[in-house]
Design a protein around this motif. Structure first.
Motif, mmCIF file in Angstrom:
data_model
loop_
_atom_site.group_PDB
_atom_site.id
_atom_site.type_symbol
_atom_site.label_atom_id
_atom_site.label_comp_id
_atom_site.label_asym_id
_atom_site.label_seq_id
_atom_site.Cartn_x
_atom_site.Cartn_y
_atom_site.Cartn_z
ATOM 1 N N ASN A 287 -25.789 -50.876 137.161
ATOM 2 C CA ASN A 287 -25.584 -51.724 135.988
ATOM 3 C C ASN A 287 -24.726 -51.059 134.929
ATOM 4 O O ASN A 287 -23.952 -51.735 134.238
ATOM 5 C CB ASN A 287 -26.937 -52.081 135.351
ATOM 6 C CG ASN A 287 -27.859 -52.803 136.296
ATOM 7 O OD1 ASN A 287 -28.293 -52.248 137.297
ATOM 8 N ND2 ASN A 287 -28.172 -54.054 135.990
ATOM 9 N N GLY A 352 -33.049 -54.847 127.537
ATOM 10 C CA GLY A 352 -32.259 -56.062 127.471
ATOM 11 C C GLY A 352 -31.796 -56.385 126.069
ATOM 12 O O GLY A 352 -31.441 -57.536 125.771
ATOM 13 N N ILE A 354 -29.133 -55.427 124.852
ATOM 14 C CA ILE A 354 -27.674 -55.467 124.930
ATOM 15 C C ILE A 354 -27.272 -56.459 126.009
ATOM 16 O O ILE A 354 -27.894 -56.516 127.076
ATOM 17 C CB ILE A 354 -27.125 -54.071 125.268
ATOM 18 C CG1 ILE A 354 -27.364 -53.111 124.100
ATOM 19 C CG2 ILE A 354 -25.654 -54.122 125.613
ATOM 20 C CD1 ILE A 354 -27.112 -51.678 124.448
ATOM 21 N N ASP A 355 -26.231 -57.220 125.747
ATOM 22 C CA ASP A 355 -25.702 -58.148 126.741
ATOM 23 C C ASP A 355 -24.766 -57.371 127.663
ATOM 24 O O ASP A 355 -23.564 -57.261 127.420
ATOM 25 C CB ASP A 355 -24.955 -59.301 126.051
ATOM 26 C CG ASP A 355 -24.566 -60.410 127.021
ATOM 27 O OD1 ASP A 355 -24.460 -60.119 128.228
ATOM 28 O OD2 ASP A 355 -24.367 -61.548 126.574
ATOM 29 N N ALA A 356 -25.338 -56.810 128.727
ATOM 30 C CA ALA A 356 -24.573 -55.957 129.628
ATOM 31 C C ALA A 356 -23.464 -56.733 130.329
ATOM 32 O O ALA A 356 -22.379 -56.195 130.586
ATOM 33 C CB ALA A 356 -25.498 -55.316 130.654
ATOM 34 N N LYS A 357 -23.711 -57.993 130.641
ATOM 35 C CA LYS A 357 -22.691 -58.796 131.313
ATOM 36 C C LYS A 357 -21.476 -58.990 130.415
ATOM 37 O O LYS A 357 -20.331 -58.852 130.856
ATOM 38 C CB LYS A 357 -23.272 -60.151 131.712
ATOM 39 C CG LYS A 357 -22.303 -61.013 132.506
ATOM 40 C CD LYS A 357 -22.946 -62.309 132.973
ATOM 41 C CE LYS A 357 -21.969 -63.146 133.785
ATOM 42 N NZ LYS A 357 -22.580 -64.419 134.239
ATOM 43 N N GLN A 358 -21.724 -59.288 129.139
ATOM 44 C CA GLN A 358 -20.615 -59.459 128.198
ATOM 45 C C GLN A 358 -19.859 -58.152 128.026
ATOM 46 O O GLN A 358 -18.623 -58.136 127.949
ATOM 47 C CB GLN A 358 -21.150 -59.948 126.850
ATOM 48 C CG GLN A 358 -20.062 -60.210 125.815
ATOM 49 C CD GLN A 358 -20.631 -60.751 124.515
ATOM 50 O OE1 GLN A 358 -21.714 -61.326 124.488
ATOM 51 N NE2 GLN A 358 -19.903 -60.541 123.437
#
Length: 388
Positions: A287, A352, A354-358
């Protein structure tokens, strides 16, 4: 214009993609030619990482000659100097790009070029903070740099270091470093659909921080393990996270013992090093990339992770931190002298918060200007500038 590039290792894949892009640009013009002299196939510390029985690397077809088909450490000064001078005389370049100031054979080539009115561009990846600086070595380096017409630097910190040694900022022709973004992203995208299946087969957690590199002291991996252990205790989701250490090196036994002592053997996995073009297979199981080094001239694995769309957590001792890590947007920079900073960032990802996908999408956008094609164009512009 005839361009001669001297490079140490044929194995250095990150340069191969740039040299290929440069060759493509040169082939579009009738007034340019380029030749790359690769001194050695590899160096001992990286032996075996350029080949694999499972898969094949991308093919590069730029114009090069491998001078010695053995490790760099096995080639004497006399051998290097003789062939470099011989090939340079035969090629008759207008400009020479040297790998570095630390090779006496290349310094001899620098002097030969100056006597013959040939322009010289020096590559520099060192920064002011990656080693202790001072003394006779720095004075020699000042003189060497004063003889060069231009510089290709691995990032802003490397450029700043050259300027500190008396070089005019106008001589800095490049401040970037690149990897084969497209090849890496392709492998990642082919692998990621099988992420869950592979994680289960290897006994991994569903979410993972990943380190890629040699397992050596300067990489500061004990701090990463200690911070992860503390973060795992504090986070509500700690049991769902693990750490992957991809690489080999002298610290492997010590790290294995530390993992047992910390009681995180179920969460931390050491994976053997693999060729660069298979690294995205492990990034696809992860991730977030973490590079906690106490000294790192650049840190190409950050390029690789960002090209695959991973957020990054990077020590401020890494040269790439200034250029690639936009704090809070595609990752975070931390001070390795303050372990609590790293622990805090790990917890944020675990919880969670932080918006890791963004962040991953931002990473792909920020790494786009560090593509081989763009770096090659800036190199070519630099060659043209100093010869005109």
């Amino acid at each position: 214009m005839r361009i001669l590039i001297v490079h140490n290792l044929l194995w250095a894949h990150y340069k191969a993609s740039v040299f290929q892009a440069l060759q493509n640009l040169v082939d579009q013009r009738n007034d340019l030619s380029v030749q790359v002299l690769q001194i050695a196939r590899n160096e001992r510390s990286r032996a075996g990482l350029e080949t694999t029985t499972d898969g094949a690397p991308p093919t590069y077809t730029y114009n090069y000659e491998l001078l010695f088909d053995r490790n760099l450490e096995e080639i004497s000064f006399r051998e290097r100097a003789r062939l470099l001078l011989q090939r340079a005389r035969a090629y008759k370049p207008d400009v020479i790009n040297l790998t570095g100031y630390y090779d006496p054979a290349q310094l001899l080539l620098l002097l030969w070029a100056k006597v013959n009115g040939i322009r010289v561009i020096m590559q520099n990846e060192s920064t002011a903070v990656d080693q202790q600086r001072g003394g006779l070595k720095e004075r020699i380096k000042r003189w060497v740099f004063s003889q060069c017409d231009g510089f290709f630097c691995f990032g802003s910190q490397a450029a700043d270091y050259v300027i500190q040694l008396g070089v005019s900022p106008t001589k800095i022709l490049l401040r970037k470093n690149a990897v084969d973004n497209n090849a890496l992203r392709s492998v990642y995208e082919q692998t990621v659909p099988f992420r869950n299946q592979q994680q289960q087969a290897l006994g991994l957690r569903p979410n993972n921080f990943v380190f890629v590199g040699r397992l050596i002291e300067v990489k500061n991996l004990p701090q990463l393990l200690a911070s992860f252990t503390e973060a795992s205790k504090q986070s509500k989701n700690g049991a769902d996270w693990g750490v992957l250490l991809l690489g080999d090196g002298a610290e492997q036994a010590n790290l294995t013992q530390q993992i047992r002592t910390l009681g995180v053997a179920e969460q931390v996995h050491l994976l053997s090093g693999r060729p660069w073009f298979r690294v995205p297979e492990v990034l696809a199981l992860s991730n977030v990339l973490v590079l906690p080094s106490r000294s790192e001239p650049w840190g190409l694995v950050v390029n690789e992770a960002m090209a695959c769309g991973l957020p990054v957590i990077v020590s401020d001792r890494c040269g790439c931190a200034v250029d690639l890590v936009h704090n809070g947007q595609n990752g975070f920079v931390f001070d390795p002298d303050h372990p609590a900073q790293l622990t805090h960032r790990l917890i944020q990802f675990m919880d969670g918060a932080i918006d890791a996908k963004q962040m991953g999408e931002a990473a792909k956008q920020f790494i786009a200007p560090y593509a081989p094609e763009i770096v090659a164009q800036e190199m070519l512009d630099g060659f043209i500038k100093i010869t005109n």
